[in-house]
Enzyme design. Sequence first.
Site, PDB file in Angstrom:
ATOM      1  N   HIS A  71      -9.002   4.366   2.160  1.00 25.37           N
ATOM      2  CA  HIS A  71      -9.436   5.767   2.258  1.00 25.37           C
ATOM      3  C   HIS A  71     -10.491   6.042   3.332  1.00 25.37           C
ATOM      4  O   HIS A  71     -11.324   6.925   3.154  1.00 25.37           O
ATOM      5  CB  HIS A  71      -9.944   6.240   0.895  1.00 25.37           C
ATOM      6  CG  HIS A  71      -8.860   6.339  -0.136  1.00 25.37           C
ATOM      7  ND1 HIS A  71      -7.847   7.262  -0.062  1.00 25.37           N
ATOM      8  CD2 HIS A  71      -8.618   5.631  -1.265  1.00 25.37           C
ATOM      9  CE1 HIS A  71      -7.036   7.129  -1.093  1.00 25.37           C
ATOM     10  NE2 HIS A  71      -7.476   6.134  -1.833  1.00 25.37           N
ATOM     11  N   CYS A 131      -7.386   3.381  -9.480  1.00 26.81           N
ATOM     12  CA  CYS A 131      -7.740   2.822  -8.170  1.00 26.81           C
ATOM     13  C   CYS A 131      -8.414   1.462  -8.359  1.00 26.81           C
ATOM     14  O   CYS A 131      -8.149   0.522  -7.610  1.00 26.81           O
ATOM     15  CB  CYS A 131      -8.669   3.758  -7.406  1.00 26.81           C
ATOM     16  SG  CYS A 131      -7.802   5.075  -6.522  1.00 26.81           S
ATOM     17  N   CYS A 155     -12.700   0.692  -1.722  1.00 27.06           N
ATOM     18  CA  CYS A 155     -12.086   2.026  -1.671  1.00 27.06           C
ATOM     19  C   CYS A 155     -11.765   2.348  -0.220  1.00 27.06           C
ATOM     20  O   CYS A 155     -10.732   2.938   0.098  1.00 27.06           O
ATOM     21  CB  CYS A 155     -13.031   3.095  -2.211  1.00 27.06           C
ATOM     22  SG  CYS A 155     -13.660   2.779  -3.864  1.00 27.06           S
ATOM     23  N   ARG A 210      -7.948   8.720 -12.313  1.00 25.71           N
ATOM     24  CA  ARG A 210      -7.573   8.356 -10.939  1.00 25.71           C
ATOM     25  C   ARG A 210      -8.412   7.168 -10.464  1.00 25.71           C
ATOM     26  O   ARG A 210      -7.909   6.200  -9.919  1.00 25.71           O
ATOM     27  CB  ARG A 210      -7.741   9.581 -10.040  1.00 25.71           C
ATOM     28  CG  ARG A 210      -7.467   9.407  -8.559  1.00 25.71           C
ATOM     29  CD  ARG A 210      -6.058   9.027  -8.259  1.00 25.71           C
ATOM     30  NE  ARG A 210      -5.891   7.562  -8.269  1.00 25.71           N
ATOM     31  CZ  ARG A 210      -4.721   6.939  -8.151  1.00 25.71           C
ATOM     32  NH1 ARG A 210      -3.605   7.625  -8.066  1.00 25.71           N
ATOM     33  NH2 ARG A 210      -4.655   5.631  -8.156  1.00 25.71           N
TER      34      ARG A 210
END
Lengths: 103, 297
Positions: free
Chosen positions: B210, B258, B206, B254
């Site tokens: 991010h 992802c 992730c 979401r």
Amino acid sequence: MSDPMRIRLQSQAGVTTVKVLMSHEMESGQRKGDDGKIVPLWNIQDVSATLNGKVVMTAEWGGGISKNPFLQFAVKGTKTGDKISLTWRDNRGDSRTDEVIVS
Amino acid sequence: MPQTNTRSIRPAYKEAWLCFILVAVVGIAKAQSGSFEGPKSTGNVQKSEQPSEQSTEKAIAQYRQMLQEANPADLYVTKGEALWNSARGPNRQSLASCDLGLGPGIVKGAWAQMPRYFEDTQRVQDLESRILFCMQEIQGFNSIDLAAQDFNTPERLNISLLAVYVASESEGVPFNVPMSLPQEKEMYKIGKKLFFLRAGTHDFSCSTCHSQTGRRIRLQDLPNLTTHEGAGGAYGSWPAYRISTGSIWTMQQRLSDCFRQQRFPKPIFASPATIALSVYMGFNANGSIASAPGLKR
């Protein structure tokens, strides 16, 4: 069965800006579904707005309008207590009318 | 004789060339102004003439603001509220008695304090997993069946509608995700670990996308979820209406997408791993204002 529109008004010096959000699938008739078959046309074709019963705006829509369409227009010569009404009609003959009072 | 002839001709050639160059310059200028004034500039020509990066971002922000005035999510909030209060499922019950953490039936502000530990399930639960639990306990739905379904099946779409309604009832409320119990602390730790875990065929995590501020992919800003502002803006705006799909997406969906983009195995709906990631993001967002339902591309 159709869902209610969401109508917001902003009035200033006798001019009311009307912002409308309509709930509709608006299938263009060009799209293929998961099964590979064309999803049949299903969209709003006529939109009209009235101020105290008098037609102030009409529109003819086609396949280029998005899902859940947004419409904004201004009406001149409005005053508090006036009734603005909106109607749409789709190609299946379904229709929906919603009213709001100018405050 | 031939010499004089060439002399008399040459200046004429020169003039003709000048004229041609002038016409060409005017032509380019016209083409440029045309492409800027046109409502649908393709933007793939004259790249060096495009405005700077900063004004691009400003234009994107303006575009987003115009869309925000007409967020179709509002239509779904109305549907979700009706669904919440209607008697459904094998038990023909409404969700009006569902306890979202602030007591049975209290919806206002509940989402801003989720995920949290629930005594009755002895688990930390996020919004969707709690709704799923209530649908099973109160309405008699089979939660395992529901979790195994696709996001676009009718009853799963209903979960998204319920979620967007509950979240909208916290609009403007600052996040206050509790972190006092050991179970909550453990979930935060797991979530953080998962966030930085590099895996899959592309060695992704992730954090690959991010954990830096001011980055974007194509036109979409990539929130830095390790910061307070980034997590607040991103976590706080889901569930959201996605223009590209014309539907409501919850945080579970979401996250699932992802995972797909990272080439990870598909996570199970409302599984502990997905909840742990929400705990990580939710706690990082603490103090910022909940803005859901959002509007996304």
